[in-house]
Enzyme design. Structure first.
Site, PDB file in Angstrom:
ATOM      1  N   ASP A 102      42.255  42.600  44.202  1.00 35.73           N
ATOM      2  CA  ASP A 102      42.400  41.802  44.946  1.00 35.73           C
ATOM      3  C   ASP A 102      43.237  41.025  45.028  1.00 35.73           C
ATOM      4  O   ASP A 102      43.182  40.858  43.804  1.00 35.73           O
ATOM      5  CB  ASP A 102      40.979  41.866  46.761  1.00 35.73           C
ATOM      6  CG  ASP A 102      40.740  42.740  46.962  1.00 35.73           C
ATOM      7  OD1 ASP A 102      40.578  43.593  47.464  1.00 35.73           O
ATOM      8  OD2 ASP A 102      38.975  42.045  47.005  1.00 35.73           O
TER       9      ASP A 102
HETATM   10  N1  URA Z   1      36.039  44.716  45.272  1.00 31.06           N
HETATM   11  C1  URA Z   1      36.272  43.911  45.981  1.00 31.06           C
HETATM   12  O1  URA Z   1      35.970  43.751  47.040  1.00 31.06           O
HETATM   13  N2  URA Z   1      37.489  43.607  45.693  1.00 31.06           N
HETATM   14  C2  URA Z   1      38.057  44.098  44.125  1.00 31.06           C
HETATM   15  O2  URA Z   1      38.960  43.500  43.933  1.00 31.06           O
HETATM   16  C3  URA Z   1      36.996  44.547  43.526  1.00 31.06           C
HETATM   17  C4  URA Z   1      36.307  45.460  43.776  1.00 31.06           C
END
Ligand code: URA
Length: 254
Positions: A102
């Site tokens: 993310d």
């Molecule tokens: N899980 C998440 O919530 N975000 C990420 O970026 C990777 C795994």
């Protein structure tokens, strides 16, 4: 003869699934004729995506990036946001991130132009483990930890068993630092797992991918993988290591 989507992904244009969609959308031609779903082609034929010929195979390159927050894990962004590729300005090859982190997540992200390896590592059947350090609000109860370990019901299904341990907790701030290892890749999975047991995530960092870690790579920096690491990832991805040779710092499979 090979399936078109395989040739397109090997050329580093898109993942196999995205290539299939391109074929469905009529964006792919073979020797000037729009390709049908399921079509095969030979490397000697001229394959075009959106009118642009696939480039001849370039040497495969493999990088490990320590992604900071504020960069999105796509190769391009229509809205002009910073992408992880902005962090590797010297890399000339057309590389893609292996999966996603993310915008607000930092940590280990692999990038490569080797479509086969990318597809193998991301295939759910390979169950490639990823480890995260998550700082969450509140102090977790034993039964909440157990739920995280056993599997959490999310709207897109119950998560597979995870490895979870408490690294630290701060009574004063009322926060817990967890280490969570998962082998699935659901969207925002770690954040949603923690939220589902009542604890929102304050910060999230991926510390390991398939056993590789961030050692020696500072935030915002990257390094090329060694030949041994690439060979190891081939094994993890269930692909034959066909031997290879080092070339200009890149690892080229022969
Ligand atoms: N899980 C998440 O919530 N975000 C990420 O970026 C990777 C795994």
């Amino acid at each position: 003869m090979e399936r078109l989507q395989k040739l397109i992904s090997q050329a580093g244009v898109a993942s196999r699934r995205a290539a299939e969609r391109m074929i469905e959308e009529g964006r792919v031609t073979v020797d000037g004729v729009v390709a049908a779903i399921g079509a095969q082609a030979d490397v000697s034929q001229t394959i075009c995506v959106d009118g642009k010929p696939l480039r001849r195979a370039e040497a495969h390159v493999y990088f490990l990036l320590n992604k900071p927050k504020g960069y999105i894990s796509t190769a391009k962004d229509e809205r002009g946001r910073k992408t992880v590729l902005d962090l590797l300005p010297e890399v000339r090859e057309r590389i893609y991130p292996v999966g996603r982190l993310d915008n607000g997540t930092e940590g280990l992200l692999l990038l490569t132009n080797d479509g086969n390896l990318m597809n193998g590592l991301l295939h759910p059947a390979r169950e490639v483990w990823k480890t995260y350090a998550a700082q969450v609000d509140g102090l977790l109860e034993k039964r909440e930890l157990q739920t995280l370990k056993n599997g959490v019901a999310l709207e897109d299904g119950v998560t597979a068993p995870a490895k979870v341990r408490v690294l630290d907790w701060d009574d004063r701030l009322g926060r817990t630092k967890l280490e969570i290892s998962i082998h699935e890749g659901k969207n925002r999975q770690v954040r949603r797992m923690c939220e589902a047991v009542g604890h929102s995530v304050r910060s999230l960092k991926r510390t390991e991918f398939a056993g590789l870690n961030l050692s020696g790579v500072r935030r915002g920096e990257y390094r090329a993988l060694t030949a041994e690491e690439v060979a190891y990832l081939y094994e993890v991805a269930g692909l034959p290591v066909r031997g290879g040779r080092r070339k200009g710092g890149a690892w080229e499979k022969s």
